[in-house]
Design a protein around this motif. Structure first.
Motif, PDB file in Angstrom:
ATOM      1  N   GLY A  47     -25.821  33.338  19.042  1.00 12.16           N
ATOM      2  CA  GLY A  47     -25.796  32.264  18.639  1.00 12.16           C
ATOM      3  C   GLY A  47     -26.795  32.165  20.058  1.00 12.16           C
ATOM      4  N   ILE A  59     -27.555  30.209  22.055  1.00  8.40           N
ATOM      5  CA  ILE A  59     -27.734  29.569  23.793  1.00  8.40           C
ATOM      6  C   ILE A  59     -27.293  30.984  24.429  1.00  8.40           C
ATOM      7  CG2 ILE A  59     -26.625  28.832  25.196  1.00  8.40           C
ATOM      8  CD1 ILE A  59     -26.438  26.275  23.577  1.00  8.40           C
ATOM      9  N   LEU A  96     -20.697  27.159  28.482  1.00  8.14           N
ATOM     10  CA  LEU A  96     -20.249  27.865  27.176  1.00  8.14           C
ATOM     11  C   LEU A  96     -18.766  28.041  27.692  1.00  8.14           C
ATOM     12  CD1 LEU A  96     -23.042  31.228  27.236  1.00  8.14           C
ATOM     13  CD2 LEU A  96     -22.149  29.389  25.030  1.00  8.14           C
ATOM     14  N   VAL A 105     -17.011  25.030  26.672  1.00 10.00           N
ATOM     15  CA  VAL A 105     -17.238  24.150  25.493  1.00 10.00           C
ATOM     16  C   VAL A 105     -16.282  24.690  24.735  1.00 10.00           C
ATOM     17  CG1 VAL A 105     -18.496  24.224  23.452  1.00 10.00           C
ATOM     18  CG2 VAL A 105     -19.728  23.186  26.071  1.00 10.00           C
ATOM     19  N   HIS A 106     -16.008  26.311  24.711  1.00  8.68           N
ATOM     20  CA  HIS A 106     -14.859  26.954  23.976  1.00  8.68           C
ATOM     21  C   HIS A 106     -13.471  26.262  24.302  1.00  8.68           C
ATOM     22  CE1 HIS A 106     -18.768  29.249  23.092  1.00  8.68           C
ATOM     23  NE2 HIS A 106     -18.436  28.920  21.760  1.00  8.68           N
ATOM     24  N   PHE A 120     -20.227  25.548  17.465  1.00  7.25           N
ATOM     25  CA  PHE A 120     -21.248  25.459  18.564  1.00  7.25           C
ATOM     26  C   PHE A 120     -22.428  26.180  17.941  1.00  7.25           C
ATOM     27  CE2 PHE A 120     -22.455  26.421  22.533  1.00  7.25           C
ATOM     28  CZ  PHE A 120     -22.552  25.692  23.294  1.00  7.25           C
ATOM     29  N   THR A 121     -21.991  27.196  17.425  1.00  4.27           N
ATOM     30  CA  THR A 121     -23.226  28.179  17.494  1.00  4.27           C
ATOM     31  C   THR A 121     -24.099  27.409  15.853  1.00  4.27           C
ATOM     32  OG1 THR A 121     -21.986  29.474  15.958  1.00  4.27           O
ATOM     33  CG2 THR A 121     -22.789  30.292  18.736  1.00  4.27           C
ATOM     34  N   ASN A 122     -23.673  26.868  15.632  1.00  2.89           N
ATOM     35  CA  ASN A 122     -24.322  25.690  13.775  1.00  2.89           C
ATOM     36  C   ASN A 122     -24.637  27.180  13.272  1.00  2.89           C
ATOM     37  OD1 ASN A 122     -26.575  23.172  15.060  1.00  2.89           O
ATOM     38  ND2 ASN A 122     -24.537  23.721  15.873  1.00  2.89           N
ATOM     39  N   LEU A 147     -19.117  19.414  18.950  1.00  4.63           N
ATOM     40  CA  LEU A 147     -19.727  21.066  19.347  1.00  4.63           C
ATOM     41  C   LEU A 147     -21.054  21.415  18.648  1.00  4.63           C
ATOM     42  CD1 LEU A 147     -15.899  22.729  18.278  1.00  4.63           C
ATOM     43  CD2 LEU A 147     -17.362  22.304  20.861  1.00  4.63           C
ATOM     44  N   GLY A 204     -24.052  22.171  20.839  1.00  5.58           N
ATOM     45  CA  GLY A 204     -25.189  23.729  20.771  1.00  5.58           C
ATOM     46  C   GLY A 204     -26.059  24.224  20.303  1.00  5.58           C
ATOM     47  N   ASN A 205     -26.666  22.576  19.705  1.00  2.66           N
ATOM     48  CA  ASN A 205     -28.145  23.122  18.932  1.00  2.66           C
ATOM     49  C   ASN A 205     -28.797  22.593  19.593  1.00  2.66           C
ATOM     50  OD1 ASN A 205     -30.499  23.349  17.445  1.00  2.66           O
ATOM     51  ND2 ASN A 205     -29.002  24.308  15.903  1.00  2.66           N
ATOM     52  N   PHE A 251     -28.437  20.484  22.686  1.00  7.26           N
ATOM     53  CA  PHE A 251     -29.594  21.100  24.066  1.00  7.26           C
ATOM     54  C   PHE A 251     -29.221  20.919  24.947  1.00  7.26           C
ATOM     55  CE2 PHE A 251     -29.178  25.004  26.532  1.00  7.26           C
ATOM     56  CZ  PHE A 251     -28.776  25.198  27.357  1.00  7.26           C
TER      57      PHE A 251
END
Length: 469
Positions: A62, A64, A136, A139-140, A178-180, A206, A210-211, A214
């Protein structure tokens, strides 16, 4: 590359529900580590342990997390630099003490601005690293917990029928969103949950957090931490927010306040425009016929948010107009009025003065050129299918697949046996992407496109030496 190879070995080490070719497993590993979600294997073919491996690949690949590694690398460099300079400072102190007794250690430190600058920069980077790490984790944990709670309360039947662990689904979906990346543990992606607008509304933040949003969220968090009464790092926060020359972190996601405002407006503008167009074009279509008005609006919003990067979908994309799907733009694409662009102009002039490797930069094509070359090469490798199966294998479908891979989006039009002109009695519809039906040569080209798209920021300025007039 190392992460993709490691992921392939781990995926092979665990048992799979339905065996697949090694190349397709490697393709999946590349797709997960580059957060592209291009699919050549049905997701329900993977066991829960393999899904956890893919979760790890998506998290480590990801944007971030990789940017956090850059900060840690710079922090380590400054620490080593400080340890290398400390002996010389000590010698300077000893030599100075032999000549005068009035000079103190504090005086020498005041006379060493370079060391002070490095110390402040080290402190800023340390604080920013802690903030991003906390973001990080928070959020997760919150995302996985909310999705798990929602599924247990409203919709567990789908996962039970597919033999997918609810816990694994919650963690996998949170990391993927989150990582798209866009992978979902079910074959149909989010189609089984299209009547669950609550779940879709949990995933949308999310994706944005995450993108594309951010930088704005990071600045809001820093400003909030600055106002906390127990915060002892107010000076560091001020320098980070102001991008002070003593701090000079050079973090790509740390945009100025003005840029964040324009970025927020641009992202919201794109989403609103896509939402309006989708509702106008598809409101009464077969795609949304089983949904009520609220569910249609949430579905349209979900697709609008996913169209640029994430690639998750609640409808069969092959039934949608391709014009709605091809809307990839870099994550921080921003509309900035000319009068407000003085900062970017000054930065551009400094970059022109410090440019290196002029010959190499002159030979590099623009990103669009590489996409066109890739599309042409894939059309060559799939030329037999283009002739025999033109309804599935057409240039527009290939364009959508390539742009989706370059943008690390994951959207795909899929493949339908019903659209074959020459019926193949052995053809079976599968829940994976259009590229799953390509030859190995075409898949290899698409692997390079995914890597190129994941590393696109190193080539965005290419092609300036090529004049077409």
């Amino acid at each position: 590359m190392s992460l993709s190879l490691l992921g392939f070995l781990l995926l092979k080490a665990f048992p799979q529900r339905k065996p697949s070719h090694n190349f397709d497993i490697f393709f999946t590993s590349v797709s997960a580590s580059t957060v592209s979600s291009m699919s050549v294997i049905e997701m329900e073919s993977f066991s829960n342990l393999q899904l956890l491996v893919m979760t790890l690949l998506m998290f480590l690949g990801g944007e971030i997390f990789t940017s956090l590694l850059v900060l840690l690398k710079e922090k380590l460099r400054l620490r080593n630099k400080d340890s290398d300079e400390s002996p010389s400072v000590t010698n300077q102190i000893k030599s100075t003490q032999t000549t005068t007794t009035t000079t103190t250690i504090e005086d020498l430190e005041m006379e060493s601005p370079k060391k002070d600058d490095n110390g402040m920069r080290y402190s800023c980077i340390t604080y920013l690293t802690k903030v991003i790490t906390g973001y990080l984790l928070l959020v997760h944990v919150i995302g996985s917990s909310l999705i798990l709670l929602y599924l247990r309360l409203f919709n567990m039947n789908v996962l039970e029928k597919k033999h997918v662990s609810v816990m694994v689904f919650s963690i996998f979906t949170t990391v993927s969103s989150f990582t798209n990346c866009g992978y979902i543990p079910t074959n149909e992606n989010m189609i089984p949950f299209k009547t669950n607008p609550g779940l879709l509304m949990l995933i949308i933040p999310l994706i944005l957090g995450g993108n594309t949003l951010f930088p704005a969220i990071l600045r809001v968090i820093l400003r909030g931490l600055k106002k906390l009464p127990m915060n002892k790092r107010v000076v560091e926060v001020d320098k980070i927010l102001e991008d002070d020359h003593e701090c000079n972190i050079g973090y790509d996601h740390l945009l100025t306040y003005q840029r964040c405002v324009f970025l927020l407006r641009t992202v919201v503008g794109f989403i609103v425009v896509q939402l309006i167009f989708f509702c106008c074009m598809e409101w009464g279509s077969e795609v949304l016929k089983d949904l009520n008005s609220y569910q249609k609006i949430v579905t349209a919003l979900f697709l609008a948010v996913n169209a640029r990067h994430a690639g998750e979908s609640t409808v069969d994309l092959s039934l949608l107009p391709h014009a709605i799907l091809v809307l990839y733009l870099p994550p921080y694409t921003t509309f900035i009025p000319i009068s407000a662009d003085n900062e970017s102009q000054s930065q551009g002039s400094n970059e022109m003065k410090n440019r290196r490797g002029v010959l190499m930069e002159s030979l590099i094509f623009s990103p669009l050129s590489y996409l066109v070359i890739s599309i042409i090469l894939i059309c060559v490798t799939e030329r037999k299918h283009l002739v025999e199966d033109p309804l599935n294998f057409n240039v527009l479908n290939i364009v959508v697949e390539v742009i989706s891979a370059y943008g690390n989006v994951g959207f795909s039009t899929g493949y339908s046996c019903e659209r074959q002109l020459k019926k193949d009695g052995e053809c079976v519809d599968k829940w994976y992407g259009f590229s799953g039906r390509w030859s190995y040569k075409g898949k290899v080209i698409l692997i390079f496109v995914m890597f190129f798209g994941r590393l696109k920021k190193f080539s965005l300025r290419g092609g300036k030496a090529w004049k077409l007039d």
